[in-house]
Scaffold this motif. Sequence first.
Motif, PDB file in Angstrom:
ATOM      1  N   GLU A 161       0.836  -1.196   0.000  1.00  0.00           N
ATOM      2  CA  GLU A 161       0.000   0.000   0.000  1.00  0.00           C
ATOM      3  C   GLU A 161       0.871   1.246   0.000  1.00  0.00           C
ATOM      4  OE1 GLU A 161      -2.619  -0.202   3.302  1.00  0.00           O
ATOM      5  OE2 GLU A 161      -3.545  -2.102   2.690  1.00  0.00           O
ATOM      6  N   THR A 162       0.334   2.319  -0.571  1.00  0.00           N
ATOM      7  CA  THR A 162       1.062   3.578  -0.591  1.00  0.00           C
ATOM      8  C   THR A 162       1.232   4.109   0.830  1.00  0.00           C
ATOM      9  OG1 THR A 162       0.166   4.124  -2.771  1.00  0.00           O
ATOM     10  CG2 THR A 162       1.063   5.941  -1.473  1.00  0.00           C
ATOM     11  N   CYS A 163       2.461   4.536   1.149  1.00  0.00           N
ATOM     12  CA  CYS A 163       2.753   5.038   2.492  1.00  0.00           C
ATOM     13  C   CYS A 163       1.899   6.275   2.778  1.00  0.00           C
ATOM     14  CB  CYS A 163       4.239   5.379   2.590  1.00  0.00           C
ATOM     15  SG  CYS A 163       4.725   6.143   4.153  1.00  0.00           S
ATOM     16  N   SER A 164       1.245   6.277   3.937  1.00  0.00           N
ATOM     17  CA  SER A 164       0.362   7.395   4.290  1.00  0.00           C
ATOM     18  C   SER A 164       1.141   8.621   4.763  1.00  0.00           C
ATOM     19  CB  SER A 164      -0.606   6.948   5.394  1.00  0.00           C
ATOM     20  OG  SER A 164       0.119   6.520   6.552  1.00  0.00           O
ATOM     21  N   VAL A 165       2.397   8.426   5.153  1.00  0.00           N
ATOM     22  CA  VAL A 165       3.199   9.540   5.660  1.00  0.00           C
ATOM     23  C   VAL A 165       3.790  10.359   4.520  1.00  0.00           C
ATOM     24  CG1 VAL A 165       5.217  10.183   7.031  1.00  0.00           C
ATOM     25  CG2 VAL A 165       3.723   8.331   7.802  1.00  0.00           C
ATOM     26  N   CYS A 166       4.454   9.697   3.577  1.00  0.00           N
ATOM     27  CA  CYS A 166       5.108  10.413   2.473  1.00  0.00           C
ATOM     28  C   CYS A 166       4.278  10.396   1.198  1.00  0.00           C
ATOM     29  CB  CYS A 166       6.487   9.814   2.197  1.00  0.00           C
ATOM     30  SG  CYS A 166       6.429   8.118   1.552  1.00  0.00           S
ATOM     31  N   ARG A 167       3.113   9.708   1.236  1.00  0.00           N
ATOM     32  CA  ARG A 167       2.210   9.601   0.087  1.00  0.00           C
ATOM     33  C   ARG A 167       2.904   9.008  -1.149  1.00  0.00           C
ATOM     34  NH1 ARG A 167       0.797  14.170   2.847  1.00  0.00           N
ATOM     35  NH2 ARG A 167      -1.401  14.352   3.458  1.00  0.00           N
ATOM     36  N   GLY A 168       3.799   8.079  -0.876  1.00  0.00           N
ATOM     37  CA  GLY A 168       4.448   7.348  -1.966  1.00  0.00           C
ATOM     38  C   GLY A 168       5.719   7.963  -2.506  1.00  0.00           C
ATOM     39  N   SER A 169       6.100   9.131  -2.011  1.00  0.00           N
ATOM     40  CA  SER A 169       7.310   9.781  -2.529  1.00  0.00           C
ATOM     41  C   SER A 169       8.588   9.172  -1.958  1.00  0.00           C
ATOM     42  CB  SER A 169       7.287  11.276  -2.218  1.00  0.00           C
ATOM     43  OG  SER A 169       7.439  11.502  -0.822  1.00  0.00           O
ATOM     44  N   GLY A 170       8.473   8.530  -0.800  1.00  0.00           N
ATOM     45  CA  GLY A 170       9.658   7.964  -0.152  1.00  0.00           C
ATOM     46  C   GLY A 170      10.466   8.980   0.617  1.00  0.00           C
ATOM     47  N   GLN A 171       9.984  10.243   0.676  1.00  0.00           N
ATOM     48  CA  GLN A 171      10.744  11.303   1.316  1.00  0.00           C
ATOM     49  C   GLN A 171       9.889  12.070   2.322  1.00  0.00           C
ATOM     50  OE1 GLN A 171      12.818  13.819  -1.604  1.00  0.00           O
ATOM     51  NE2 GLN A 171      12.163  12.324  -3.125  1.00  0.00           N
ATOM     52  N   GLN A 172      10.555  12.598   3.301  1.00  0.00           N
ATOM     53  CA  GLN A 172       9.934  13.487   4.263  1.00  0.00           C
ATOM     54  C   GLN A 172      10.678  14.811   4.236  1.00  0.00           C
ATOM     55  OE1 GLN A 172      10.189  10.727   7.745  1.00  0.00           O
ATOM     56  NE2 GLN A 172       8.107  11.434   8.164  1.00  0.00           N
ATOM     57  N   GLU A 173       9.932  15.900   4.376  1.00  0.00           N
ATOM     58  CA  GLU A 173      10.542  17.220   4.419  1.00  0.00           C
ATOM     59  C   GLU A 173      10.564  17.724   5.853  1.00  0.00           C
ATOM     60  OE1 GLU A 173       8.677  19.941   1.811  1.00  0.00           O
ATOM     61  OE2 GLU A 173       9.493  19.020  -0.010  1.00  0.00           O
ATOM     62  N   VAL A 174      11.709  18.230   6.260  1.00  0.00           N
ATOM     63  CA  VAL A 174      11.868  18.803   7.588  1.00  0.00           C
ATOM     64  C   VAL A 174      12.228  20.276   7.417  1.00  0.00           C
ATOM     65  CG1 VAL A 174      13.119  18.708   9.760  1.00  0.00           C
ATOM     66  CG2 VAL A 174      12.631  16.592   8.526  1.00  0.00           C
ATOM     67  N   VAL A 175      11.381  21.158   7.957  1.00  0.00           N
ATOM     68  CA  VAL A 175      11.579  22.596   7.816  1.00  0.00           C
ATOM     69  C   VAL A 175      12.195  23.151   9.092  1.00  0.00           C
ATOM     70  CG1 VAL A 175      10.464  24.814   7.359  1.00  0.00           C
ATOM     71  CG2 VAL A 175       9.591  22.723   6.277  1.00  0.00           C
ATOM     72  N   GLN A 176      13.269  23.922   8.941  1.00  0.00           N
ATOM     73  CA  GLN A 176      13.949  24.535  10.070  1.00  0.00           C
ATOM     74  C   GLN A 176      14.171  26.017   9.788  1.00  0.00           C
ATOM     75  OE1 GLN A 176      17.384  21.787   9.967  1.00  0.00           O
ATOM     76  NE2 GLN A 176      16.935  21.390  12.129  1.00  0.00           N
ATOM     77  N   ASN A 177      13.972  26.834  10.810  1.00  0.00           N
ATOM     78  CA  ASN A 177      14.296  28.250  10.716  1.00  0.00           C
ATOM     79  C   ASN A 177      15.679  28.471  11.322  1.00  0.00           C
ATOM     80  OD1 ASN A 177      11.836  29.115   9.515  1.00  0.00           O
ATOM     81  ND2 ASN A 177      10.816  28.925  11.502  1.00  0.00           N
ATOM     82  N   THR A 178      16.579  29.014  10.557  1.00  0.00           N
ATOM     83  CA  THR A 178      17.956  29.211  10.985  1.00  0.00           C
ATOM     84  C   THR A 178      18.322  30.677  10.816  1.00  0.00           C
ATOM     85  OG1 THR A 178      19.035  28.932   8.852  1.00  0.00           O
ATOM     86  CG2 THR A 178      18.411  26.917  10.022  1.00  0.00           C
ATOM     87  N   PRO A 179      19.459  31.096  11.386  1.00  0.00           N
ATOM     88  CA  PRO A 179      19.907  32.486  11.190  1.00  0.00           C
ATOM     89  C   PRO A 179      20.086  32.851   9.717  1.00  0.00           C
ATOM     90  CG  PRO A 179      21.129  31.459  12.968  1.00  0.00           C
ATOM     91  CD  PRO A 179      20.328  30.381  12.334  1.00  0.00           C
ATOM     92  N   PHE A 180      20.237  31.848   8.866  1.00  0.00           N
ATOM     93  CA  PHE A 180      20.428  32.102   7.442  1.00  0.00           C
ATOM     94  C   PHE A 180      19.111  32.114   6.676  1.00  0.00           C
ATOM     95  CE2 PHE A 180      24.356  30.166   8.933  1.00  0.00           C
ATOM     96  CZ  PHE A 180      25.296  31.069   8.462  1.00  0.00           C
ATOM     97  N   GLY A 181      18.041  31.771   7.351  1.00  0.00           N
ATOM     98  CA  GLY A 181      16.751  31.726   6.669  1.00  0.00           C
ATOM     99  C   GLY A 181      16.053  30.398   6.896  1.00  0.00           C
TER     100      GLY A 181
END
Length: 379
Positions: A161-181
């Motif tokens: 079955e298609t992964c419910s977390v990544c919706r089949g992309s195989g990747q997860q995105e992690v967003v971070q706010n840093t001093p550089f943006g």
Amino acid sequence: MADKRDYYEVLGVGKSASGDEIKKAYRQLARKYHPDVNKEADAETKFKEVKEAYDVLSDDGQRARYDQFGHVDPNQGMGGAGGFSGNGDFGGFGDIFDMFFGGNGGRRDPNAPQRGNDLQYSMTIEFKEAVFGKETEITIPRTESCDTCAGSGAKPGTKPETCSVCRGSGQQEVVQNTPFGRMVNRRACSNCSGTGKVIKEKCGTCHGAGKVKKQRKINVRIPAGVDDGAQIRLSGEGEGGLRGGPPGDLYIVIRVKAHDFFERENDDIYCEVPLTFVQAALGDEIEIPTLTEKVKLKIPAGTQTGTYFRLKGKGVPKLRGYGQGDQHVKVTIVTPTKLSDEQKDLLRQFGGIGGESPAENNEHHESIFEKMKKAFRGE
């Protein structure tokens, strides 16, 4: 901002570089240091440095101010602490990556067919088997697609079955706010391990892997003339592919055993035969073993030790092309170690001949004779 490197130095271009040259340098360096490609510890820092340099030098206005004031921000005064910088937003890692590799951040579709790995097998053969070739059968362990689940890894009657977390992309995105943006990092999905699929009911044979280990028998033809270290490629005989992908290849590395009498150099054969003092001085006709038969070799009178004679076409069949190499025969004159008084007298008169085997009591030449006898027997 004395600790900052010069932006032109960062991009590896001169101060007179055109906009296209700056863009080209940036693309190469951004591809090299992008965190999704380069896993070195300082890759992210270098990527940020390259991005900042490009943001400034690609804008005509900012580039002009940088050329005049350097890293000092003119809005803060010549002694200000603000520092010269680009747009300050490094979010869009994914967008930059897409610019180079397309669509989904350059990631391969986790559900796409994947070619199997190549395998290597080392085979040791006899000297004459390398010369004349042979056919043999080998058994190799390799992974193949599971027959029970047809390589899906799922229990027959079910499917992944298609992964419910990544919706089949195989990747997860992690967003971070840093001093550089804003930073957006992509990594393999922790729920499906980057496959994009989740198997709820695993195949009982392969336990969800989609592959099984098997012993496979393969017929191999060793061509005549193959040499030590050669590789034979068998297409499609490597590891099985994934998700319908093609199998890899099998590379057989040839190791050739040494021969007691013959030595090989490319397509030529070398050997060493003993001569008595009498044979060398008066000349003779001797019998020489070759790879296929025994031949006569005429020894001229006065032959010196170390002389080579060539037997044309008695070498190794050419692996690529027609014909054969040659056999080179080196003669070594054996000096007798035991002489009677009469023999010594005759030798002193340069007119006699020795009456006993010159190989007696001489270990080195005894070994030459023994090797030659084996060659005559075809060993």
